[in-house]
Design an enzyme around this catalytic site. Sequence first.
Site, mmCIF file in Angstrom:
data_model
loop_
_atom_site.group_PDB
_atom_site.id
_atom_site.type_symbol
_atom_site.label_atom_id
_atom_site.label_comp_id
_atom_site.label_asym_id
_atom_site.label_seq_id
_atom_site.Cartn_x
_atom_site.Cartn_y
_atom_site.Cartn_z
ATOM 1 N N ASP A 1 -120.915 -8.135 -1.491
ATOM 2 C CA ASP A 1 -120.609 -6.876 -0.804
ATOM 3 C C ASP A 1 -121.407 -5.753 -1.455
ATOM 4 O O ASP A 1 -120.857 -4.717 -1.822
ATOM 5 C CB ASP A 1 -119.106 -6.591 -0.875
ATOM 6 C CG ASP A 1 -118.671 -5.469 0.058
ATOM 7 O OD1 ASP A 1 -119.337 -5.249 1.078
ATOM 8 O OD2 ASP A 1 -117.660 -4.807 -0.252
ATOM 9 N N ASP B 1 -117.372 -4.241 -8.641
ATOM 10 C CA ASP B 1 -116.537 -4.850 -7.608
ATOM 11 C C ASP B 1 -117.126 -6.147 -7.047
ATOM 12 O O ASP B 1 -117.691 -6.179 -5.949
ATOM 13 C CB ASP B 1 -116.276 -3.866 -6.468
ATOM 14 C CG ASP B 1 -115.145 -4.346 -5.560
ATOM 15 O OD1 ASP B 1 -114.535 -5.385 -5.883
ATOM 16 O OD2 ASP B 1 -114.885 -3.680 -4.540
#
Length: 326
Positions: A202, A219
């Site tokens: 992502d 993340d």
Amino acid sequence: MNTAPPYAELTPDVMLDAIDATGHRCDGRLLALNSYENRVYQVGQEDGPPLIAKFYRPARWSDEAILEEHAFSSALAEAEIPVIAPLTVAGISLFQHAGFRFAVFPRRSGRTPELDDDTTLEWIGRFMGRIHALGACASFQHRPTLNIEQFAILPSRFLLEHDFIPVELRPAYQALAEQLIEKLQARWTLAGDYQPIRLHGDCHPGNLLWTDAGPHFVDFDDARMGPAIQDLWMLLSGDRHSQQRQLGVIVDEYSAFHELDERELWLIEPLRTLRIMHYASWLAQRWDDPAFPNAFPWFNSQRYWEEHILTLREQLATLDDPPLVI
């Protein structure tokens, strides 16, 4: 049956007690950060800098899958790649408290990178090449592979089987989804037998913190197996000419550390299409979480679905375009 929202019991006291139990002494300050899939907070410490605490969404990942994410990001950090890996206590990175699983990370500040700057793209390209070089050395065993089934077929099926898309728009959406899936499969065939690797998964600009010393990659919650181009295409923007130039700058530096299979360029627009289709379904599947209607009030309206179908029609046409080239 328990129908309470997934984070109903995650109160400030529960969070502070959870962090204290890891040996980090909280000073009572909690600042909610911009995260919806999980709950992420900046936590003040009595005798140190603030920390970041991530409380994982219940039932989304197995413990083994979360630990694979931690191991991957920790291996990258140990290789001196600027990745924010979880902190450990006595070798443990995944903690549990009051029914919630969580991890603690060092806080790093930064700003959104300026992706129209060639020097920035070169820097990102070098580090992304290093991430993928290490990512290609092994495979995930407990995390999924990015594919059409998980990101197009199942999401479109969910939307059609539940009361989200207005009745009068369902036939158009269903026909369009079927056409898209057929074209996605054709483009995947053109990409050939590429080698899936471990990815960030992502890597949009919001997951890059830029400082004067360069980027920090944050993340890895969506880390999975997939084509290397997945971590590159979200860094491209603008018209075809602009994306072509940006890709060239990135790949020039990337290639010093990892070879990009040029057949994967057939997947850029398919991957964009998968993201669009999956995103609508993701919002629908999370709609019982009170944070989602508050954060996305425009979702699930007549106008939203009309615009979503229009966007998918545009993607259907784009899937006929030739790929970018290196």
